[in-house]
Scaffold this motif. Structure first.
Motif, short mmCIF file in Angstrom:
data_model
loop_
_atom_site.label_atom_id
_atom_site.label_comp_id
_atom_site.label_asym_id
_atom_site.label_seq_id
_atom_site.Cartn_x
_atom_site.Cartn_y
_atom_site.Cartn_z
N ILE A 111 0.83 -1.20 0.00
CA ILE A 111 0.00 0.00 0.00
C ILE A 111 0.87 1.25 0.00
N PRO A 147 -9.47 2.36 4.58
CA PRO A 147 -9.71 0.91 4.67
C PRO A 147 -10.96 0.50 3.90
N THR A 148 -10.96 -0.71 3.38
CA THR A 148 -12.12 -1.25 2.68
C THR A 148 -13.07 -1.86 3.69
N ASP A 164 -17.66 -4.00 -0.44
CA ASP A 164 -17.68 -2.57 -0.15
C ASP A 164 -18.37 -1.96 -1.36
N ILE A 199 -8.83 -2.60 -6.07
CA ILE A 199 -10.11 -2.77 -5.36
C ILE A 199 -10.47 -4.25 -5.24
N HIS A 255 -8.41 -6.76 -5.30
CA HIS A 255 -7.45 -7.37 -4.38
C HIS A 255 -7.91 -7.16 -2.93
N ARG A 256 -8.44 -5.97 -2.63
CA ARG A 256 -8.97 -5.68 -1.30
C ARG A 256 -10.20 -6.53 -0.98
N HIS A 257 -10.91 -6.97 -2.02
CA HIS A 257 -12.10 -7.82 -1.84
C HIS A 257 -11.74 -9.31 -1.85
N ASN A 258 -10.44 -9.61 -1.82
CA ASN A 258 -9.96 -11.00 -1.92
C ASN A 258 -10.41 -11.64 -3.23
N GLU A 294 -11.65 -9.51 7.20
CA GLU A 294 -11.11 -8.60 6.20
C GLU A 294 -9.65 -8.97 5.93
#
Length: 435
Positions: A179, A254-255, A301, A393, A395-398, A435
């Motif tokens: 990040i 943060p997501t 998100d 985005i 990647h943040r949601h797996n 998360e």
């Protein structure tokens, strides 16, 4: 009894580009009455579709065993083997078959029983020419989309494996503090822009104004066209700055993943399409959104996903071939909910160069078309950051994001296209959200 007559000797019309989305196979008309056979055959030919005719369900089963059909137009009441029995037998061999049934019984109970057979639609007798034509057109479009969905599922299962290799390669080269690294790069880019580096166009305009300005004492006089050009360029630069600010916000904040039903995500699509209504109209595009009956749970998100899908739509629509289709599909692949967007490539010199160089690349997607200026006001990101932010985005949601060049085999004429795919892991309703 039929309400209207159609001249069955009328020549079959030449297929338009719209018809290229139709399946190649003929329609099988299953009808025992001669006058209805003639009428239905004429209607099919009127909309550009070939037909075969069976007098009862038994003959129809034999014909369907010998060749494929795009859809089946079935009369319910027939001798030897009736319509219901035909549908039940055919479904055993062809579960994905599409049926339209004809019935003279206009009763709710009967219609419910008919729909329980898994048919696409029904027609009430006496047959109306325009109604039958309209239902057939919609059914053929449904067959096209359904086949596209099956092809995507098959392709995505294969592509998922090969592109996971690319994902693993990309992940292995991420820096330890991912990040901070990405944020640092964007902040450096923003600082560079603020200092004036890279604003070549604006500098050129200002230099030109400096050379032709007229000194009027306390004021300078410049040509109106130069000012308009300068201000237009200023708007572009402000849009770039706004995109950089948004990218920084997404990376820094943060997501917030919330367990949600997949339809909450799909509810975003119509309003996103409406955002581009002027550009869609100008390019004469037809947008097809998915109709999904299956519901699954996803960790979302919503605001972040809205940004990601907006960027996928922006990317696809602005490079779509004029008078083509922009298709959005939902498939379920190996435990993932997959939202795919497909657009046909503009056939120009850039496309020719693309086919020559793409095999030399490591990444599964490559575009060499220049920016589309008419879309700048709709773009949330610029400077090539859009798809990078979609990937971030997801990647943040797996999840995963892939975009690839492909060939559309679902039309009579093969066409080059781009498919962008958003993969989100399917969750259990009561599963703990980590998360």
């Amino acid at each position: 009894m039929v309400e209207s007559n159609v001249n069955s000797n009328k020549p079959t019309p030449t297929r338009t580009k719209e018809h290229l989305r139709r399946p190649k196979e003929p329609i099988l008309i299953i009808e025992d009455k001669k006058e209805n056979q003639v009428l239905l055959d004429a209607i099919c030919k009127r909309i550009g579709m070939e037909t075969d005719i069976a007098e009862d369900g038994k003959i129809a089963l034999e014909m369907a065993a010998k060749r494929p059909y795009s859809l089946y137009l079935v009369d319910l009441m027939m001798p030897v083997l009736d319509g219901k029995s035909f549908i039940q037998e055919r479904k055993k061999l062809e579960p994905s078959a599409v049926f339209i049934v004809q019935t003279a019984i206009d009763q709710t109970e009967e219609i419910i029983e008919v729909m329980k057979l898994g048919v696409y639609d029904y027609l009430l007798k006496p047959l109306h020419v325009e109604i039958v034509s309209d239902r057939l057109e919609k059914a053929l479009e449904y067959v096209y989309l359904k086949r596209m969905e099956f092809l995507l599922i098959d392709e995505e299962s294969k592509e998922l494996k090969s592109q996971l290799e690319w994902l693993n390669y990309k992940e292995s080269h991420r820096k330890t503090n991912e990040i901070n690294s990405e944020l640092h790069s964007i902040l450096n880019l923003k600082t560079t822009l603020m200092q004036g580096s890279g604003l070549g166009a604006m500098s050129t305009i200002i230099d030109s104004i400096q050379q032709i300005k007229v000194d009027k004492g306390n004021d300078y006089s410049i040509n109106k066209e130069f000012w308009d050009l300068l201000y237009e360029n200023h708007e572009h630069n402000m849009a770039m700055m706004s995109g950089l600010d948004l990218a920084v916000d997404i990376i820094q904040n943060p997501t917030n993943l919330v367990r949600s039903k997949s339809e909450h995500l799909l509810e975003l699509l119509p309003s996103l399409v409406e955002t581009f209504k002027d550009e869609i109209a100008e390019r004469e595009l037809k947008v097809n959104l998915p109709v999904v009956k299956q519901s699954v749970y996803l960790d979302l998100d919503i605001e972040a996903m809205k940004v990601a899908i907006h960027e996928v739509f922006t990317n696809g629509l602005k490079y779509s071939k004029k008078k083509s289709h922009f298709d959005v599909f939902v498939t379920f692949v190996d435990g993932y909910f997959c939202l795919s967007a497909k657009n046909n490539i503009i056939e120009d010199e850039y496309a020719k160069q693309l086919t020559q160089v793409e095999k030399k690349l490591v990444e599964p997607f490559y575009r060499i078309h220049p920016p589309v200026e008419s879309f700048y006001s709709k773009e949330k990101f610029s400077l090539g950051l859009g798809l990078t932010m979609v990937d971030f985005i997801l990647h943040r949601h797996n999840g995963m994001f892939f975009i690839r060049n492909a060939i559309d085999h679902t039309t009579e004429v093969k066409a080059d296209c781009i498919i962008a795919e958003i993969f989100l892991p399917i969750k259990n309703e009561k599963e703990t959200n980590h998360e």
